[in-house]
Scaffold this motif. Structure first.
Motif, PDB file in Angstrom:
ATOM      1  N   GLU A 145       0.845  -1.187   0.000  1.00 43.74           N
ATOM      2  CA  GLU A 145       0.000   0.000   0.000  1.00 43.74           C
ATOM      3  C   GLU A 145       0.882   1.238   0.000  1.00 43.74           C
ATOM      4  N   PRO A 146       0.520   2.256  -0.773  1.00 43.61           N
ATOM      5  CA  PRO A 146       1.402   3.407  -0.949  1.00 43.61           C
ATOM      6  C   PRO A 146       1.446   4.330   0.263  1.00 43.61           C
ATOM      7  N   PHE A 147       2.619   4.845   0.539  1.00 40.68           N
ATOM      8  CA  PHE A 147       2.765   5.908   1.527  1.00 40.68           C
ATOM      9  C   PHE A 147       2.719   7.268   0.830  1.00 40.68           C
ATOM     10  N   TYR A 148       3.463   7.392  -0.243  1.00 40.80           N
ATOM     11  CA  TYR A 148       3.271   8.525  -1.140  1.00 40.80           C
ATOM     12  C   TYR A 148       3.632   8.109  -2.549  1.00 40.80           C
ATOM     13  N   GLY A 149       3.092   8.817  -3.516  1.00 47.79           N
ATOM     14  CA  GLY A 149       3.351   8.518  -4.911  1.00 47.79           C
ATOM     15  C   GLY A 149       3.908   9.735  -5.617  1.00 47.79           C
ATOM     16  N   GLU A 150       4.541   9.484  -6.736  1.00 50.61           N
ATOM     17  CA  GLU A 150       5.077  10.598  -7.503  1.00 50.61           C
ATOM     18  C   GLU A 150       5.134  10.258  -8.977  1.00 50.61           C
ATOM     19  N   ALA A 151       5.010  11.275  -9.783  1.00 46.39           N
ATOM     20  CA  ALA A 151       5.352  11.221 -11.190  1.00 46.39           C
ATOM     21  C   ALA A 151       6.491  12.213 -11.374  1.00 46.39           C
ATOM     22  N   SER A 152       6.660  12.754 -12.555  1.00 45.45           N
ATOM     23  CA  SER A 152       7.688  13.758 -12.773  1.00 45.45           C
ATOM     24  C   SER A 152       7.071  14.955 -13.472  1.00 45.45           C
ATOM     25  N   MET A 153       7.668  16.121 -13.265  1.00 38.52           N
ATOM     26  CA  MET A 153       7.180  17.327 -13.905  1.00 38.52           C
ATOM     27  C   MET A 153       8.301  18.355 -13.955  1.00 38.52           C
ATOM     28  N   ASP A 354       1.587  12.967  -0.339  1.00 39.91           N
ATOM     29  CA  ASP A 354       0.509  12.973  -1.322  1.00 39.91           C
ATOM     30  C   ASP A 354       0.819  12.028  -2.480  1.00 39.91           C
ATOM     31  N   GLY A 355       0.067  12.180  -3.554  1.00 40.76           N
ATOM     32  CA  GLY A 355       0.320  11.390  -4.752  1.00 40.76           C
ATOM     33  C   GLY A 355      -0.233   9.988  -4.712  1.00 40.76           C
ATOM     34  N   LYS A 356      -1.133   9.707  -3.747  1.00 36.64           N
ATOM     35  CA  LYS A 356      -1.653   8.339  -3.674  1.00 36.64           C
ATOM     36  C   LYS A 356      -3.173   8.250  -3.642  1.00 36.64           C
ATOM     37  N   ARG A 357      -3.863   9.302  -3.169  1.00 34.42           N
ATOM     38  CA  ARG A 357      -5.311   9.214  -2.984  1.00 34.42           C
ATOM     39  C   ARG A 357      -6.044  10.314  -3.747  1.00 34.42           C
ATOM     40  N   SER A 358      -7.156   9.928  -4.352  1.00 40.68           N
ATOM     41  CA  SER A 358      -7.995  10.912  -5.047  1.00 40.68           C
ATOM     42  C   SER A 358      -8.533  11.952  -4.075  1.00 40.68           C
ATOM     43  N   SER A 359      -8.880  11.515  -2.853  1.00 46.01           N
ATOM     44  CA  SER A 359      -9.468  12.433  -1.877  1.00 46.01           C
ATOM     45  C   SER A 359      -8.519  13.556  -1.489  1.00 46.01           C
ATOM     46  N   THR A 360      -7.223  13.316  -1.591  1.00 48.15           N
ATOM     47  CA  THR A 360      -6.254  14.367  -1.268  1.00 48.15           C
ATOM     48  C   THR A 360      -6.483  15.591  -2.150  1.00 48.15           C
ATOM     49  N   TYR A 361      -6.801  15.335  -3.409  1.00 50.22           N
ATOM     50  CA  TYR A 361      -6.917  16.418  -4.378  1.00 50.22           C
ATOM     51  C   TYR A 361      -8.323  17.038  -4.397  1.00 50.22           C
TER      52      TYR A 361
END
Length: 448
Positions: A145-153, A354-361
């Motif tokens: 289960e994710p603690f945080y996720g990331e992409a790049s930008m 952040d970067g893991k849950r829709s509700s965060t955003y």
């Protein structure tokens, strides 16, 4: 994951040295049923977790958490050793979407589906789909289960570009970025145009460079396992990257990783930085000298619609653990919505993992603090395509890595050669011809 992907019986110790900061150690084995051992990378978000655990999780559950917190190179070594031997010394460890399917295939991880089903408050459906799918194995089960996720930008100084009369597109091409880097190079005393990782490591230099290769039309391997590191597309992308950082990048680029580029951006030594979305929270944190001065654009492209990577630090349970119930309670807390609220209230919303849950955003408190970058991060993660990141089909999943056990060693060796080209010790053609031979040896195993 694709059914023909074969996994080795053991995983080589990895060389990723991305966003690691100083942390604390601790832990050790314990037979106490109300005590679990967690082996964890010392990234800033994890250090916050360690600080918050006793007064919150332990207070509410009675479960003591013994942390062992190590730099990324060291923790990957230790996790690989402990989980491959199934010694059971550690109940939980931080693993990524690279290791998870490999460890699961080797039966080193306990599946979490039954725990997820029995814990509706955890809300698995709220996990961003690309992140959730990346933590499953070929059998379709959840193994972390994710603690945080990331992409790049692309992160850039709005004020610096504006002073030079430059407008950053929301979705720039790499040529546009190179042109802007040239225009803002020297815009302020000691400021260079862009920071790009050059530090050797499969998760350091090779992470951003591989996304550039993808969007230039290159690939490490074709779908039928033909190595392509000396292809025209791979060479063009690598030459572009090396030339850009040599001409307009930070001093000492061959020894610059995530941490060094973060420092350069924070200290106004560079005007732009292409890297992990997780950096935004640190750049916008209270006390950051560049807070409020930054703009955020999607990862630059050439031939593909998108070009960001996908990565997550997640928690997995060792299959040999005798405390899986307690381990799940910890994971459910650390990966849950309530923990994000706790961090926001006590540490500041810019520091939320952040970067893991829709509700965060959709959280107004988070958006009020991270409004400048929140939607860019969400869009980047949702747009990531780990099974189809380029212009041709791949034999293994992964955007900024190739999802096979051998990639830790292969990627690191290739990165050393490309880093030498950045330092001026060899040409890109020399680096990639040497790398092609290494990749061909790996490919031979999978063509048999």
């Amino acid at each position: 994951m694709r059914s023909h992907l074969r996994f080795a019986a053991a995983v080589a110790a990895a060389g990723l040295t991305a966003a690691a900061c100083s942390g604390a150690g601790g832990g050790g084995s314990s037979d106490d049923a109300q005590s679990i051992n967690v082996l964890m990378v010392n990234n800033p978000q994890m250090v916050d977790l360690q600080k918050l655990t006793a007064d919150n999780f332990t207070r509410d559950t009675g479960i003591t958490v013994n942390f062992t917190v190590l730099p990324e190179n060291d923790v990957r070594d230790k996790i690989s050793q402990d989980f491959s031997s199934q010694s059971g010394q550690y109940d939980v460890a931080t693993i990524s979407n690279y290791e998870t399917p490999i460890y699961a295939k080797n039966q080193w991880l306990a599946p979490l589906d039954d725990y997820v089903e029995g814990d509706p408050a955890f809300d698995q459906a709220d996990i961003l789909p690309p992140i959730a799918e990346s933590l499953k194995a070929e059998d379709g089960k959840i193994y972390a289960e994710p603690f945080y996720g990331e992409a790049s930008m692309l992160m850039y100084r709005k004020d610096v570009l504006e002073a030079k009369g430059v407008r950053m597109p929301a979705k720039p091409t790499w040529q546009q970025v190179a042109d802007i880097a040239a225009r803002v190079d020297g815009a302020e005393a000691g400021m260079k145009g862009i920071c790009l990782r050059g530090l050797p490591g499969w998760g350091e230099l090779m992470a951003p460079l591989t996304t550039v290769v993808n969007t230039f039309g290159g690939t490490w391997f074709t779908e039928d396992w033909q190595a392509r590191l000396n292809s025209p597309e791979f060479k063009e992308a690598t030459n572009f990257y090396v030339d850009l950082v040599r001409e307009h990048g930070q001093p000492g680029a061959a020894q610059s990783g995530f941490a060094e580029c973060l420092n350069s951006m924070t200290q106004s030594k560079v005007a732009m930085w292409y890297d992990a979305t997780s950096a935004a929270g640190q750049l916008e944190a209270d006390g950051s000298p560049v807070k409020g001065k930054l703009g955020y654009a999607q990862a630059p492209t050439v031939r593909t619609e998108a070009s960001q990577w996908l990565y997550t630090w997640a928690f997995g349970v060792q299959k040999a653990s005798r405390k899986q119930d307690a381990a799940w309670k910890f994971i459910s807390w650390a990966s849950g919505k309530g923990y994000e609220e706790l961090v926001g209230d006590t540490q500041g919303w810019a520091k939320v993992p952040d970067g893991k849950r829709s509700s965060t955003y959709a959280n107004p408190d988070y958006l009020a603090k991270g409004g400048s970058f929140a939607k860019s991060v969400e869009e980047a993660i949702k747009g990531a395509k780990p099974d189809d990141p380029g212009v041709q089909r791949r034999p293994a999943p992964g955007i900024q890595f190739v999802g096979i056990p051998e990639f830790t060693d292969l990627g690191t060796q290739v990165s050393q050669r490309v880093s030498a080209a950045i330092a001026g010790g060899k040409t890109v053609d020399e680096a990639l011809e040497e790398s092609q031979g290494l990749a061909e040896k790996v490919a031979e195993k999978y063509r048999k």
